[in-house]
Motif scaffolding. Structure first.
Motif, mmCIF file in Angstrom:
data_model
loop_
_atom_site.group_PDB
_atom_site.id
_atom_site.type_symbol
_atom_site.label_atom_id
_atom_site.label_comp_id
_atom_site.label_asym_id
_atom_site.label_seq_id
_atom_site.Cartn_x
_atom_site.Cartn_y
_atom_site.Cartn_z
ATOM 1 N N VAL A 72 0.864 -1.181 0.000
ATOM 2 C CA VAL A 72 0.000 0.000 0.000
ATOM 3 C C VAL A 72 0.897 1.226 0.000
ATOM 4 O O VAL A 72 1.532 1.541 1.005
ATOM 5 C CB VAL A 72 -0.906 0.017 1.254
ATOM 6 C CG1 VAL A 72 -1.770 1.284 1.265
ATOM 7 C CG2 VAL A 72 -1.780 -1.229 1.327
ATOM 8 N N CYS A 73 0.955 1.936 -1.146
ATOM 9 C CA CYS A 73 1.831 3.119 -1.205
ATOM 10 C C CYS A 73 1.180 4.295 -0.493
ATOM 11 O O CYS A 73 1.858 5.162 0.039
ATOM 12 C CB CYS A 73 2.175 3.470 -2.650
ATOM 13 S SG CYS A 73 0.870 4.353 -3.533
ATOM 14 N N GLY A 74 -0.149 4.319 -0.485
ATOM 15 C CA GLY A 74 -0.871 5.382 0.222
ATOM 16 C C GLY A 74 -1.180 6.599 -0.634
ATOM 17 O O GLY A 74 -2.005 7.429 -0.237
ATOM 18 N N THR A 75 -0.517 6.722 -1.786
ATOM 19 C CA THR A 75 -0.707 7.960 -2.552
ATOM 20 C C THR A 75 -1.183 7.751 -3.994
ATOM 21 O O THR A 75 -1.537 8.720 -4.656
ATOM 22 C CB THR A 75 0.605 8.776 -2.607
ATOM 23 O OG1 THR A 75 1.632 7.930 -3.101
ATOM 24 C CG2 THR A 75 0.990 9.305 -1.232
ATOM 25 N N CYS A 76 -1.164 6.539 -4.515
ATOM 26 C CA CYS A 76 -1.613 6.347 -5.902
ATOM 27 C C CYS A 76 -3.128 6.599 -5.980
ATOM 28 O O CYS A 76 -3.791 6.760 -4.958
ATOM 29 C CB CYS A 76 -1.258 4.941 -6.406
ATOM 30 S SG CYS A 76 -2.282 3.612 -5.727
ATOM 31 N N HIS A 77 -3.655 6.599 -7.168
ATOM 32 C CA HIS A 77 -5.093 6.869 -7.341
ATOM 33 C C HIS A 77 -5.945 5.941 -6.475
ATOM 34 O O HIS A 77 -6.877 6.371 -5.794
ATOM 35 C CB HIS A 77 -5.485 6.705 -8.814
ATOM 36 C CG HIS A 77 -6.965 6.800 -9.041
ATOM 37 N ND1 HIS A 77 -7.631 8.005 -9.076
ATOM 38 C CD2 HIS A 77 -7.913 5.833 -9.180
ATOM 39 C CE1 HIS A 77 -8.925 7.779 -9.246
ATOM 40 N NE2 HIS A 77 -9.122 6.475 -9.315
ATOM 41 N N TRP A 78 -5.601 4.628 -6.487
ATOM 42 C CA TRP A 78 -6.446 3.645 -5.803
ATOM 43 C C TRP A 78 -6.318 3.754 -4.292
ATOM 44 O O TRP A 78 -7.317 3.724 -3.570
ATOM 45 C CB TRP A 78 -6.120 2.227 -6.308
ATOM 46 C CG TRP A 78 -6.330 2.173 -7.787
ATOM 47 C CD1 TRP A 78 -5.381 2.079 -8.745
ATOM 48 C CD2 TRP A 78 -7.583 2.316 -8.477
ATOM 49 N NE1 TRP A 78 -5.952 2.142 -9.996
ATOM 50 C CE2 TRP A 78 -7.304 2.278 -9.864
ATOM 51 C CE3 TRP A 78 -8.907 2.464 -8.062
ATOM 52 C CZ2 TRP A 78 -8.296 2.390 -10.827
ATOM 53 C CZ3 TRP A 78 -9.899 2.571 -9.025
ATOM 54 C CH2 TRP A 78 -9.591 2.533 -10.395
ATOM 55 N N CYS A 79 -5.077 3.901 -3.808
ATOM 56 C CA CYS A 79 -4.884 4.065 -2.360
ATOM 57 C C CYS A 79 -5.618 5.287 -1.846
ATOM 58 O O CYS A 79 -6.237 5.257 -0.787
ATOM 59 C CB CYS A 79 -3.403 4.219 -2.025
ATOM 60 S SG CYS A 79 -2.484 2.671 -2.045
ATOM 61 N N SER A 80 -5.545 6.384 -2.630
ATOM 62 C CA SER A 80 -6.102 7.637 -2.123
ATOM 63 C C SER A 80 -7.599 7.747 -2.363
ATOM 64 O O SER A 80 -8.214 8.748 -2.003
ATOM 65 C CB SER A 80 -5.362 8.833 -2.729
ATOM 66 O OG SER A 80 -5.428 8.768 -4.131
ATOM 67 N N LEU A 124 -5.985 -2.318 -4.079
ATOM 68 C CA LEU A 124 -5.750 -2.204 -5.523
ATOM 69 C C LEU A 124 -4.582 -1.275 -5.843
ATOM 70 O O LEU A 124 -4.424 -0.831 -6.981
ATOM 71 C CB LEU A 124 -7.019 -1.698 -6.218
ATOM 72 C CG LEU A 124 -8.233 -2.622 -6.106
ATOM 73 C CD1 LEU A 124 -9.461 -1.965 -6.724
ATOM 74 C CD2 LEU A 124 -7.967 -3.961 -6.780
ATOM 75 N N CYS A 125 -3.739 -0.996 -4.841
ATOM 76 C CA CYS A 125 -2.569 -0.123 -5.030
ATOM 77 C C CYS A 125 -1.831 -0.486 -6.320
ATOM 78 O O CYS A 125 -1.619 -1.666 -6.620
ATOM 79 C CB CYS A 125 -1.625 -0.275 -3.834
ATOM 80 S SG CYS A 125 -0.102 0.680 -4.020
ATOM 81 N N ASP A 126 -1.441 0.526 -7.064
ATOM 82 C CA ASP A 126 -0.738 0.293 -8.336
ATOM 83 C C ASP A 126 0.509 -0.574 -8.161
ATOM 84 O O ASP A 126 0.905 -1.289 -9.083
ATOM 85 C CB ASP A 126 -0.324 1.644 -8.963
ATOM 86 C CG ASP A 126 -1.509 2.338 -9.620
ATOM 87 O OD1 ASP A 126 -2.494 1.644 -9.955
ATOM 88 O OD2 ASP A 126 -1.447 3.574 -9.784
ATOM 89 N N LEU A 127 1.135 -0.542 -6.986
ATOM 90 C CA LEU A 127 2.352 -1.331 -6.779
ATOM 91 C C LEU A 127 2.051 -2.829 -6.633
ATOM 92 O O LEU A 127 2.953 -3.652 -6.723
ATOM 93 C CB LEU A 127 3.105 -0.832 -5.541
ATOM 94 C CG LEU A 127 3.635 0.608 -5.633
ATOM 95 C CD1 LEU A 127 4.335 0.997 -4.337
ATOM 96 C CD2 LEU A 127 4.600 0.747 -6.810
HETATM 97 ZN ZN LIG Z 1 -1.030 2.851 -3.885
#
Ligand SMILES: [Zn+2]
Ligand SMILES: NC(=O)c1ccc[n+]([C@@H]2O[C@H](COP(=O)([O-])OP(=O)(O)OC[C@H]3O[C@@H](n4cnc5c(N)ncnc54)[C@H](O)[C@@H]3O)[C@@H](O)[C@H]2O)c1
Ligand SMILES: [Zn+2]
Length: 370
Positions: A91-99, A105-108
């Motif tokens: 969970v990166c926390g900042t991509c479209h899906w996380c935010s 569904l985090c892009d990473l």
């Molecule tokens: Zn993310």
């Protein structure tokens, strides 16, 4: 550089093998973690038999918990000594899906599927050979270098064996009922398969106030355990469950069917779609064979009855908030996690552990690393 013992698979349908691997130092935003426990989820077997496309050799395991021993440059989420659950999706926390509230569904996460680290390189090696880790983790290793994005800090008072299960099976099953199905008080829910994931769908449905939580599982031990997790009725076959649900609802049928069986097949989809009524939902959690269809249907009833088929990844949970929340529910006695662990194994017993899983002996088996 350090060394670690790990259970690896070298190719499709090869047995698990215990090897000593070299482990790199953590890079930017990575940590070195000493794993305490790893759960044995069916998805690891799906990787091993080729149901998920994978790159080999591969260190198994995506459901683990342990203690952070070293941090690489730029790490801010965790510190040395922290107890962490390994989230099987980063969970990166900042991509479209996380935010937008879809952390699973985090892009990473896309990169994690291939077994490489998030930057595409490897941390496990043997000579010149690079080893990936399932879900960019590899929790069947005593130690691993993982992204800080895969770490969710939990209170050190939480036992690490149950903490491990919060990395996949518990949120996946619980969220399938609570988030994906959206079970509400008075609902009628049917759960196909009551193993490590399904047992938590039972708990999620029961805690959401479902009037009927029916379980279909051919294994008597699973049905017995399902009752301790909150199932109101259990059945060995779909046919028996169908007759009961029809009778109990005056023909209106179930509100939700949740598929958490070992191998998802067209037959199971047809059973689940036949047991839900108008505005009913079929929740797909289980994995099927790569290259085969698991849904083949005429869509008339889907339209005519306003039904829904909903896919589930990680219970559609947000790992950063839901993992600590589930830990709190366990501490308050609202969620049974100790009862999920049927047997403990040493790393060297991993093939036995997967045989026991296949024979229906375990809700969850766990590898005890220390
Ligand atoms: Zn993310
Ligand atoms: N979508 C996700 O995010 C996600 C995450 C974890 C696991 N999974 C998948 O969920 C599935 C379940 O995983 P698990 O670890 O709980 O496995 P498990 O083996 O612990 O549980 C599966 C259960 O299904 C039962 N079963 C088998 N055939 C059945 C049938 N025809 N009807 C009813 N019950 C049947 C088995 O007896 C067993 O109790 C696997 O396919 C796994 O890959 C998906
Ligand atoms: Zn899993």
């Amino acid at each position: 550089m350090s060394t670690t013992r790990a259970a690896v698979v070298r190719g499709v349908k090869e047995p698990w093998e215990i090897v000593d691997l070299d482990l790199d130092e953590p890079n930017e935003r990575e940590v070195l973690i000493r794993l305490a426990y790893s759960g044995l989820c069916q998805s690891d077997r799906h990787f091993q038999v080729g149901d998920f496309p994978a790159r080999f050799p591969l260190v198994g395991g995506h459901e683990g918990a342990g203690v952070v021993e070293k941090v690489g440059p730029g790490v801010t989420r965790v510190a040395v000594g922290d107890h962490v659950v390994c989230s099987f999706l980063p969970v990166c926390g900042t991509c479209h899906w996380c935010s937008t509230g879809h952390q699973a569904l985090c892009d990473l996460g896309l990169n994690a599927g291939t077994g490489q680290m998030l930057d595409g390189t490897f941390r496990f090696h043997h000579g010149s050979e690079d080893f990936g880790g399932v879900c960019a983790l590899g929790t069947f290793s005593e130690q691993a270098v993982i992204s800080e994005y895969s770490c969710v800090k939990v209170d050190s008072s939480l036992p690490l064996d149950v903490a491990a299960l919060l990395g996949c099976g518990v949120p996946t099953g619980w969220g399938a009922a609570v988030y994906a199905a959206g079970v509400r008080a008075g609902d009628v829910v049917v759960i196909y398969g009551s193993g490590g994931v399904g047992s938590n769908a039972v708990q999620g449905a029961a805690r959401s106030g479902a009037s009927i939580v029916a379980v279909v599982d051919p294994v008597p031990f699973k049905r017995e355990m399902a009752e301790t997790f909150g199932a109101t009725h259990t059945f060995a076959t779909h046919e028996d469950a169908y007759e009961f649900i029809k009778e109990a609802t005056w023909g209106r049928l179930a509100n939700h069917a949740i598929i958490t069986v070992t191998d998802h097949t067209v037959e199971i989809t047809n059973q689940a779609t036949s047991i839900v009524g108008k505005v009913g939902s079929v929740i797909v959690v289980a994995t099927g064979r790569h290259g085969e269809n698991q849904i083949e249907m005429n869509t008339q009833s889907l339209k005519g009855f306003q039904q829904r088929i909903q896919g589930v990844l990680f219970g559609n949970c947000n790992p950063l908030s839901d993992i600590p929340r589930l830990a709190d529910q366990y501490k308050r006695g609202e969620l049974r996690l100790d009862e999920l662990i049927t047997r403990r194994y040493r790393l060297g017993e991993i093939n036995q552990a997967f045989e026991d899983l296949a024979e229906g002996k375990n809700i969850r088996g766990v590898i005890e690393h220390s």
